[in-house]
Design a protein around this motif. Sequence first.
Motif, PDB file in Angstrom:
ATOM      1  N   MET A 139       0.837  -1.177   0.000  1.00 41.88           N
ATOM      2  CA  MET A 139       0.000   0.000   0.000  1.00 41.88           C
ATOM      3  C   MET A 139       0.887   1.248   0.000  1.00 41.88           C
ATOM      4  SD  MET A 139      -3.064   0.858   2.619  1.00 41.88           S
ATOM      5  CE  MET A 139      -2.609   2.213   3.657  1.00 41.88           C
ATOM      6  N   THR A 140       0.522   2.219  -0.810  1.00 38.72           N
ATOM      7  CA  THR A 140       1.283   3.453  -0.900  1.00 38.72           C
ATOM      8  C   THR A 140       0.977   4.349   0.292  1.00 38.72           C
ATOM      9  OG1 THR A 140       1.158   3.339  -3.309  1.00 38.72           O
ATOM     10  CG2 THR A 140       1.757   5.448  -2.355  1.00 38.72           C
ATOM     11  N   ARG A 141       2.022   4.870   0.893  1.00 39.45           N
ATOM     12  CA  ARG A 141       1.843   5.775   2.032  1.00 39.45           C
ATOM     13  C   ARG A 141       1.530   7.174   1.527  1.00 39.45           C
ATOM     14  NH1 ARG A 141       6.461   5.356   6.293  1.00 39.45           N
ATOM     15  NH2 ARG A 141       7.478   6.563   4.703  1.00 39.45           N
ATOM     16  N   THR A 142       0.705   7.880   2.256  1.00 43.03           N
ATOM     17  CA  THR A 142       0.365   9.245   1.880  1.00 43.03           C
ATOM     18  C   THR A 142       1.574  10.154   2.068  1.00 43.03           C
ATOM     19  OG1 THR A 142      -0.342   9.905   4.090  1.00 43.03           O
ATOM     20  CG2 THR A 142      -2.026   8.895   2.660  1.00 43.03           C
ATOM     21  N   ILE A 143       1.507  11.323   1.469  1.00 43.09           N
ATOM     22  CA  ILE A 143       2.580  12.291   1.641  1.00 43.09           C
ATOM     23  C   ILE A 143       2.711  12.657   3.110  1.00 43.09           C
ATOM     24  CG2 ILE A 143       3.258  14.677   1.138  1.00 43.09           C
ATOM     25  CD1 ILE A 143       2.139  14.171  -1.723  1.00 43.09           C
ATOM     26  N   PHE A 144       1.575  12.853   3.790  1.00 39.66           N
ATOM     27  CA  PHE A 144       1.627  13.185   5.214  1.00 39.66           C
ATOM     28  C   PHE A 144       2.357  12.097   5.999  1.00 39.66           C
ATOM     29  CE2 PHE A 144      -0.004  12.888   9.538  1.00 39.66           C
ATOM     30  CZ  PHE A 144       0.341  14.144  10.010  1.00 39.66           C
ATOM     31  N   GLU A 145       2.064  10.832   5.699  1.00 42.44           N
ATOM     32  CA  GLU A 145       2.726   9.727   6.403  1.00 42.44           C
ATOM     33  C   GLU A 145       4.232   9.722   6.127  1.00 42.44           C
ATOM     34  OE1 GLU A 145      -0.892   6.434   6.528  1.00 42.44           O
ATOM     35  OE2 GLU A 145       0.385   6.561   4.761  1.00 42.44           O
ATOM     36  N   GLN A 146       4.606  10.008   4.891  1.00 36.25           N
ATOM     37  CA  GLN A 146       6.023  10.032   4.543  1.00 36.25           C
ATOM     38  C   GLN A 146       6.738  11.200   5.218  1.00 36.25           C
ATOM     39  OE1 GLN A 146       6.832   9.141   0.264  1.00 36.25           O
ATOM     40  NE2 GLN A 146       4.596   8.974   0.166  1.00 36.25           N
ATOM     41  N   VAL A 147       6.108  12.373   5.216  1.00 33.14           N
ATOM     42  CA  VAL A 147       6.692  13.540   5.882  1.00 33.14           C
ATOM     43  C   VAL A 147       6.795  13.272   7.379  1.00 33.14           C
ATOM     44  CG1 VAL A 147       6.311  15.970   6.477  1.00 33.14           C
ATOM     45  CG2 VAL A 147       5.982  15.205   4.111  1.00 33.14           C
ATOM     46  N   SER A 148       5.757  12.698   7.958  1.00 35.63           N
ATOM     47  CA  SER A 148       5.767  12.390   9.391  1.00 35.63           C
ATOM     48  C   SER A 148       6.905  11.452   9.744  1.00 35.63           C
ATOM     49  CB  SER A 148       4.439  11.764   9.815  1.00 35.63           C
ATOM     50  OG  SER A 148       3.394  12.684   9.667  1.00 35.63           O
ATOM     51  N   GLN A 149       7.154  10.468   8.896  1.00 41.50           N
ATOM     52  CA  GLN A 149       8.235   9.519   9.150  1.00 41.50           C
ATOM     53  C   GLN A 149       9.591  10.220   9.082  1.00 41.50           C
ATOM     54  OE1 GLN A 149       7.851   6.172  10.146  1.00 41.50           O
ATOM     55  NE2 GLN A 149       9.943   6.682  10.739  1.00 41.50           N
ATOM     56  N   LEU A 150       9.763  11.124   8.113  1.00 46.99           N
ATOM     57  CA  LEU A 150      11.012  11.886   8.035  1.00 46.99           C
ATOM     58  C   LEU A 150      11.202  12.732   9.288  1.00 46.99           C
ATOM     59  CD1 LEU A 150      11.060  13.152   4.327  1.00 46.99           C
ATOM     60  CD2 LEU A 150      12.629  11.521   5.384  1.00 46.99           C
ATOM     61  N   VAL A 151      10.137  13.391   9.727  1.00 44.19           N
ATOM     62  CA  VAL A 151      10.199  14.205  10.943  1.00 44.19           C
ATOM     63  C   VAL A 151      10.574  13.333  12.140  1.00 44.19           C
ATOM     64  CG1 VAL A 151       8.799  15.550  12.573  1.00 44.19           C
ATOM     65  CG2 VAL A 151       8.650  16.016  10.114  1.00 44.19           C
ATOM     66  N   SER A 152       9.956  12.180  12.240  1.00 39.43           N
ATOM     67  CA  SER A 152      10.239  11.251  13.330  1.00 39.43           C
ATOM     68  C   SER A 152      11.716  10.840  13.312  1.00 39.43           C
ATOM     69  CB  SER A 152       9.346  10.017  13.209  1.00 39.43           C
ATOM     70  OG  SER A 152       9.718   9.035  14.134  1.00 39.43           O
ATOM     71  N   ASP A 153      12.222  10.509  12.140  1.00 32.89           N
ATOM     72  CA  ASP A 153      13.617  10.068  12.010  1.00 32.89           C
ATOM     73  C   ASP A 153      14.603  11.193  12.311  1.00 32.89           C
ATOM     74  OD1 ASP A 153      12.597   7.621  11.252  1.00 32.89           O
ATOM     75  OD2 ASP A 153      13.015   7.898   9.104  1.00 32.89           O
ATOM     76  N   ILE A 154      14.374  12.353  11.734  1.00 32.07           N
ATOM     77  CA  ILE A 154      15.328  13.456  11.863  1.00 32.07           C
ATOM     78  C   ILE A 154      15.350  14.029  13.272  1.00 32.07           C
ATOM     79  CG2 ILE A 154      15.773  15.846  11.119  1.00 32.07           C
ATOM     80  CD1 ILE A 154      14.892  14.841   8.292  1.00 32.07           C
ATOM     81  N   PHE A 155      14.180  14.176  13.877  1.00 27.35           N
ATOM     82  CA  PHE A 155      14.113  14.783  15.204  1.00 27.35           C
ATOM     83  C   PHE A 155      14.117  13.759  16.331  1.00 27.35           C
ATOM     84  CE2 PHE A 155      11.736  18.051  12.577  1.00 27.35           C
ATOM     85  CZ  PHE A 155      12.856  18.851  12.394  1.00 27.35           C
ATOM     86  N   ALA A 156      14.239  12.483  15.971  1.00 32.48           N
ATOM     87  CA  ALA A 156      14.331  11.395  16.952  1.00 32.48           C
ATOM     88  C   ALA A 156      13.166  11.416  17.948  1.00 32.48           C
ATOM     89  CB  ALA A 156      15.665  11.441  17.678  1.00 32.48           C
ATOM     90  N   VAL A 157      11.962  11.505  17.388  1.00 32.54           N
ATOM     91  CA  VAL A 157      10.760  11.415  18.219  1.00 32.54           C
ATOM     92  C   VAL A 157       9.941  10.232  17.725  1.00 32.54           C
ATOM     93  CG1 VAL A 157      10.657  13.875  18.765  1.00 32.54           C
ATOM     94  CG2 VAL A 157       9.444  13.033  16.775  1.00 32.54           C
ATOM     95  N   PRO A 158       9.219   9.565  18.623  1.00 30.29           N
ATOM     96  CA  PRO A 158       8.387   8.442  18.195  1.00 30.29           C
ATOM     97  C   PRO A 158       7.364   8.890  17.148  1.00 30.29           C
ATOM     98  CG  PRO A 158       8.511   8.568  20.595  1.00 30.29           C
ATOM     99  CD  PRO A 158       9.133   9.820  20.059  1.00 30.29           C
ATOM    100  N   SER A 159       7.169   8.080  16.135  1.00 28.97           N
ATOM    101  CA  SER A 159       6.266   8.455  15.043  1.00 28.97           C
ATOM    102  C   SER A 159       4.849   8.741  15.534  1.00 28.97           C
ATOM    103  CB  SER A 159       6.249   7.387  13.951  1.00 28.97           C
ATOM    104  OG  SER A 159       5.909   6.135  14.496  1.00 28.97           O
ATOM    105  N   GLU A 160       4.432   8.069  16.614  1.00 30.36           N
ATOM    106  CA  GLU A 160       3.074   8.307  17.123  1.00 30.36           C
ATOM    107  C   GLU A 160       2.928   9.693  17.767  1.00 30.36           C
ATOM    108  OE1 GLU A 160       5.372   5.864  20.154  1.00 30.36           O
ATOM    109  OE2 GLU A 160       4.901   5.605  18.029  1.00 30.36           O
ATOM    110  N   ARG A 161       4.046  10.362  18.049  1.00 27.21           N
ATOM    111  CA  ARG A 161       4.007  11.727  18.603  1.00 27.21           C
ATOM    112  C   ARG A 161       3.954  12.797  17.521  1.00 27.21           C
ATOM    113  NH1 ARG A 161       8.523  13.515  21.979  1.00 27.21           N
ATOM    114  NH2 ARG A 161       7.394  15.456  21.754  1.00 27.21           N
ATOM    115  N   VAL A 162       4.172  12.411  16.263  1.00 31.19           N
ATOM    116  CA  VAL A 162       4.168  13.377  15.167  1.00 31.19           C
ATOM    117  C   VAL A 162       2.751  13.527  14.645  1.00 31.19           C
ATOM    118  CG1 VAL A 162       5.096  13.930  12.887  1.00 31.19           C
ATOM    119  CG2 VAL A 162       6.531  12.753  14.561  1.00 31.19           C
TER     120      VAL A 162
END
Length: 83
Positions: A1-24
């Motif tokens: 399943m293709t992830r939405t742009i929001f999901e992809q951006v959220s994952q990048l934010v989670s990775d870069i800022f080292a916060v759990p994805s559920e907090r984004v």
Amino acid sequence: MTRTIFEQVSQLVSDIFAVPSERVRADSSPDTIEAWDSMQHLNLVLALEERFNLQLSPEEMEKMRSVGEISAMVESKLCSTPN
């Protein structure tokens, strides 16, 4: 399943800022994410440009104030880019 742009951006934010994805969330911003400083903001810009194969102007970088705004901007740029 293709992830939405929001999901992809959220994952990048989670990775870069080292916060759990559920907090984004859409309203996550430098005010709510402690690690979101100017240097990490530039890292996010570079990651977005690489991930979505686009170029962000300095003006667009300044408008990146929340995850929701970033997602909307990326989606807008992708829709306006000719294939």
